[in-house]
Write a protein that holds these residues in place. Structure first.
Motif, PDB file in Angstrom:
ATOM      1  N   GLU A 186       0.791  -1.069   0.012  1.00 29.28           N
ATOM      2  CA  GLU A 186      -0.266  -0.028  -0.174  1.00 29.28           C
ATOM      3  C   GLU A 186       0.989   1.266  -0.021  1.00 29.28           C
ATOM      4  O   GLU A 186       0.687   1.990  -0.712  1.00 29.28           O
ATOM      5  N   ASP A 187       1.915   1.203   0.796  1.00 29.25           N
ATOM      6  CA  ASP A 187       2.754   2.467   0.956  1.00 29.25           C
ATOM      7  C   ASP A 187       3.436   2.728  -0.273  1.00 29.25           C
ATOM      8  O   ASP A 187       3.513   3.897  -0.721  1.00 29.25           O
ATOM      9  N   ARG A 188       3.955   1.750  -1.102  1.00 29.78           N
ATOM     10  CA  ARG A 188       4.676   1.975  -2.347  1.00 29.78           C
ATOM     11  C   ARG A 188       3.639   2.592  -3.131  1.00 29.78           C
ATOM     12  O   ARG A 188       4.342   3.412  -3.977  1.00 29.78           O
ATOM     13  N   ALA A 189       2.439   2.017  -3.269  1.00 32.00           N
ATOM     14  CA  ALA A 189       1.745   2.584  -4.400  1.00 32.00           C
ATOM     15  C   ALA A 189       1.353   3.939  -4.183  1.00 32.00           C
ATOM     16  O   ALA A 189       0.893   4.827  -4.902  1.00 32.00           O
ATOM     17  N   ARG A 190       0.969   4.100  -2.933  1.00 33.32           N
ATOM     18  CA  ARG A 190       0.740   5.830  -2.547  1.00 33.32           C
ATOM     19  C   ARG A 190       1.846   6.593  -2.788  1.00 33.32           C
ATOM     20  O   ARG A 190       1.766   7.628  -3.281  1.00 33.32           O
ATOM     21  N   SER A 191       3.256   5.945  -2.509  1.00 34.83           N
ATOM     22  CA  SER A 191       4.071   7.031  -2.948  1.00 34.83           C
ATOM     23  C   SER A 191       4.438   7.109  -4.527  1.00 34.83           C
ATOM     24  O   SER A 191       4.991   8.106  -4.855  1.00 34.83           O
ATOM     25  N   LEU A 192       3.874   6.341  -5.234  1.00 35.56           N
ATOM     26  CA  LEU A 192       3.950   6.472  -6.667  1.00 35.56           C
ATOM     27  C   LEU A 192       2.871   7.494  -7.114  1.00 35.56           C
ATOM     28  O   LEU A 192       2.691   7.707  -8.450  1.00 35.56           O
ATOM     29  N   GLY A 193       2.042   7.876  -6.207  1.00 33.41           N
ATOM     30  CA  GLY A 193       1.108   8.980  -6.461  1.00 33.41           C
ATOM     31  C   GLY A 193      -0.254   8.516  -6.653  1.00 33.41           C
ATOM     32  O   GLY A 193      -1.042   9.210  -7.242  1.00 33.41           O
ATOM     33  N   TYR A 194      -0.551   7.152  -6.622  1.00 33.18           N
ATOM     34  CA  TYR A 194      -2.098   6.785  -6.558  1.00 33.18           C
ATOM     35  C   TYR A 194      -2.777   7.138  -5.554  1.00 33.18           C
ATOM     36  O   TYR A 194      -2.384   7.016  -4.353  1.00 33.18           O
ATOM     37  N   ASP A 195      -4.116   7.676  -5.933  1.00 29.22           N
ATOM     38  CA  ASP A 195      -5.053   7.849  -4.586  1.00 29.22           C
ATOM     39  C   ASP A 195      -5.498   6.700  -4.305  1.00 29.22           C
ATOM     40  O   ASP A 195      -6.676   6.007  -4.809  1.00 29.22           O
ATOM     41  N   ILE A 196      -4.886   5.937  -3.411  1.00 35.23           N
ATOM     42  CA  ILE A 196      -5.249   4.464  -2.989  1.00 35.23           C
ATOM     43  C   ILE A 196      -6.653   4.542  -2.515  1.00 35.23           C
ATOM     44  O   ILE A 196      -7.393   3.402  -2.902  1.00 35.23           O
ATOM     45  N   GLU A 197      -7.170   5.332  -2.030  1.00 34.12           N
ATOM     46  CA  GLU A 197      -8.705   5.216  -1.097  1.00 34.12           C
ATOM     47  C   GLU A 197      -9.845   5.305  -2.509  1.00 34.12           C
ATOM     48  O   GLU A 197     -10.651   4.634  -2.333  1.00 34.12           O
ATOM     49  N   ARG A 198      -9.322   6.052  -3.205  1.00 31.64           N
ATOM     50  CA  ARG A 198     -10.353   5.847  -4.404  1.00 31.64           C
ATOM     51  C   ARG A 198     -10.226   4.715  -5.243  1.00 31.64           C
ATOM     52  O   ARG A 198     -11.614   4.094  -5.687  1.00 31.64           O
ATOM     53  N   TYR A 199      -9.267   4.037  -5.260  1.00 34.67           N
ATOM     54  CA  TYR A 199      -8.904   2.772  -5.942  1.00 34.67           C
ATOM     55  C   TYR A 199      -9.869   2.028  -5.415  1.00 34.67           C
ATOM     56  O   TYR A 199     -10.453   1.058  -5.708  1.00 34.67           O
ATOM     57  N   LYS A 200      -9.613   1.851  -3.853  1.00 30.41           N
ATOM     58  CA  LYS A 200     -10.104   0.871  -3.000  1.00 30.41           C
ATOM     59  C   LYS A 200     -11.798   1.062  -3.215  1.00 30.41           C
ATOM     60  O   LYS A 200     -12.289  -0.093  -3.307  1.00 30.41           O
ATOM     61  N   LEU A 201     -12.287   2.221  -3.057  1.00 25.01           N
ATOM     62  CA  LEU A 201     -13.478   2.632  -3.085  1.00 25.01           C
ATOM     63  C   LEU A 201     -14.321   2.092  -4.302  1.00 25.01           C
ATOM     64  O   LEU A 201     -15.270   1.350  -4.204  1.00 25.01           O
ATOM     65  N   LEU A 202     -13.567   2.214  -5.348  1.00 24.54           N
ATOM     66  CA  LEU A 202     -14.162   1.964  -6.659  1.00 24.54           C
ATOM     67  C   LEU A 202     -14.113   0.471  -6.828  1.00 24.54           C
ATOM     68  O   LEU A 202     -15.275   0.071  -7.648  1.00 24.54           O
TER      69      LEU A 202
END
Lengths: 307, 296
Positions: A186-202
């Motif tokens: 999760e942390d790496r995906a976040r550091s790459l600039g992805y809005d992880i909350e939006r991906y999870k919610l979608l």
């Protein structure tokens, strides 16, 4: 090429199956296969254990049942309304649940689904303990009479195939790749600039909508929506189907659903009928302890090592 | 002169408050057990409700077959169920250490299905009554309400167990080890403490707490194979609200949720089964880490 041939064989088998096997059983199997595949999207690819998917399955079952029986909507529209309302419920529950991770996510989804269950029990439109009975099957596209089980089977097959294709497409899209990346780190995906909350919610909303599609279709098949569909046992069953078939594999959940539904059908008529929950529990424990990749996962691993 | 409070006769209001306090006491003891287990095993024990039910059945069995009454059961039932828990931890849960925490939840979910399914098959789904112990029959009229002795005892006994647990964890040497094991098990092991043994004991203790609640519940709710299956979901919501970080947090959250539920029964009975879930949703919006949790 081999893969394409494989899909073609499966499709041919699915088309020919009602000639040999009782169509209602096949339809049940298809609905649960779609339900488990939708669930796999969030657990297998998103790494989020939802223990509340019965709320989407059962909620859509009730709403499409109501839409068909009371509002008199055409069958396709009634199913669509059910699936979309499950998506809306998924948006509400998902927004809350993604605020916490891991084990808390599971507990929150379970609690919210239990709340939905209590709402269903006390709402007059669900028929309480009796359920919503006598939902009309209607016609497909206004032409084909769905009271015929064969016709109904091909209608259900079309819906479920559309669902499977959508899931396979989502998994192999950039969206699916990012989702797996979030699951793995999760942390790496976040550091790459992805809005992880939006991906999870979608992913959660998509999973809830497709679970709703399965529930709504099941209501049309059995002409019944009941509390069983929304109970947390159902949430547990779909976890088991997915786990048994293989987390994060395309075919796994359908295989798992096939095994569990067949087993339930087989046990229900025998002397072991009252032991079904115990049998499911034992399978659960066995899977977790020594079979975590599931049937399809283990098979894939075996093929990879042998060739 | 106490007449109607907010339009409700005080008997009704205080009666529901007492019921709420009792439920709250159960929530407190159960979520405390979950917190103890989670601290050392990193597992959310889905079988907690089933083990609570085993506590009640152990009480019934001890009385029927061994002639051990309620007071004996209060000691022996938690010991028996705690021993079962030690067995489960040694044989099954231990094998999950080091893999994703979600598998622990799934494994204990499977265990709950097995235990509850077996008991439903053996005893049916309807409840078996268990008599209130003689010494605690009857009650006292407090003027504004009637207090049955047994219900008062349930609240007092639960709180006593919670305080004892707090003392064990915060003021004794073994408690210091347990807290250290929660913080950093590998370092603790390096200091020569037997962490696997500690883990087993923690699971046994958490499970014994659940069984203790089961003994207390037996005369109130009847002994029913499914008595823990819906309860555990409410307790999960309580745990989400309070967070599993502190003992006092679990106790305070448990009690206050019980009271809120009791009050809802007076003012808006239809909402009483969902109010705790609504509180959970509100807490998640306002304070995602839980009331007593540390923000990640």
């Amino acid at each position: 090429m081999n893969k394409f041939l494989g899909y073609l064989i499966v499709l041919a088998l699915a088309l020919a199956a009602p000639l040999v096997i009782y169509p209602v059983f096949l339809m049940k199997l298809l609905c649960f296969a779609l339900f488990a595949s939708a669930f796999n999207l969030i657990l297998g690819y998103g790494g989020l254990l939802s223990f509340g998917h019965a709320a989407f399955f059962g909620g859509a079952a009730y709403i499409s049942g109501h839409a068909l029986k009371v509002w008199g909507l055409p069958t396709e529209l009634g199913i669509l309304v059910g699936a979309l309302s499950a998506g809306v419920l998924g948006l509400a529950i998902g927004t809350l649940a993604i605020r916490r991770q891991g084990i808390y996510f599971a507990m929150i989804t379970l609690a919210m689904a239990q709340m939905a269950y209590f709402v269903f029990i006390s709402s007059p439109f669900t028929g309480g303990e009796n359920g919503l009975q006598g939902v009309p099957r209607g016609t497909a596209l206004g032409l084909i009479d769905l009271t015929n089980d064969r016709a109904m089977y091909y209608f259900v097959l079309a819906i479920c195939l559309a669902g499977f294709l959508l899931i396979a497409r989502a998994v192999h899209s950039p969206f699916g790749q990012v989702l797996s990346a979030i699951r793995d780190n999760e942390d790496r995906a976040r550091s790459l600039g992805y809005d992880i909350e939006r991906y999870k919610l979608l992913a959660f909303v998509l999973s809830a909508t497709l679970a709703g599609l399965a529930g709504a279709t099941k209501t049309v098949v059995f002409q019944l929506a009941s509390l069983t569909d929304a109970h947390w046992h159902m949430s547990g069953e779909v976890v088991l189907m997915t786990l048994l078939g293989g987390l994060g594999t395309i075919a796994g959940p359908a295989v798992g659903a096939g095994i569990i539904v067949t087993l339930q059908n087989y046990l229900a008529s025998g002397p072991l009928a009252a032991w079904v929950p115990v049998v499911l529990g034992v399978i659960f424990v066995t899977c977790v302890l020594s079979f975590r990749r599931g049937v399809v996962g283990e098979l894939r691993e075996f093929l990879r090592r042998s060739f | 002169m106490l007449t109607d409070l907010l339009g409700f006769p005080p008997q009704v209001l205080f009666g529901q408050l007492l019921l709420g306090l009792i439920n709250g006491a159960f929530y407190a003891v159960l979520s405390l057990g979950l917190a103890v287990i989670f601290g050392l095993l990193n597992i959310v024990n889905f079988a907690h409700g089933a083990l609570y039910m085993l506590g009640a059945f152990a009480t019934l069995g001890l009385t029927q077959y061994l002639g051990i009454g309620y007071w004996g059961a209060l000691i022996f039932a938690p010991l028996i169920v705690g021993a079962i828990g030690v067995g489960l931890e040694r044989v099954l849960l231990r094998r999950l250490s080091g893999i994703d925490h979600l598998y622990g939840l799934l494994l204990t979910f499977g265990l709950a299905l097995v235990i509850e399914g077996t008991f439903v098959k053996l005893f049916g789904a309807s409840g078996i009554p268990y008599p209130t112990p003689e010494a605690l029959q009857g009650g006292v009229n407090l003027g504004f309400m009637f207090l049955p002795f047994y219900r008062g005892w349930v609240v007092v006994a639960s709180l006593a167990v919670c305080v004892a647990t707090w003392y064990l964890f915060e003021r004794t040497k073994i408690g210091a080890y347990l807290r250290a094991g929660t913080e950093n098990p590998r370092l603790l092991q390096a200091f020569g403490v037997n962490v696997p043994l500690l883990t087993t004991l923690a699971y046994g203790y958490g499970v014994a707490l659940a069984a203790f609640a089961g003994v207390l519940a037996a005369p109130i709710t009847q002994v029913n194979p499914l008595m823990g299956s819906n309860l555990i979901i409410v307790v999960f919501a309580v745990v989400v609200i309070g967070g599993m970080g502190s003992i006092m947090g679990a106790v305070v959250t448990g009690l206050s949720m019980g009271i809120i539920e009791g009050l809802t029964k007076v003012f808006w009975p239809e909402a009483s089964s969902t109010v705790i879930f609504v509180v959970m949703a509100i807490v998640l919006v306002l304070r995602p880490a839980g009331l007593f949790g540390k923000p990640a």
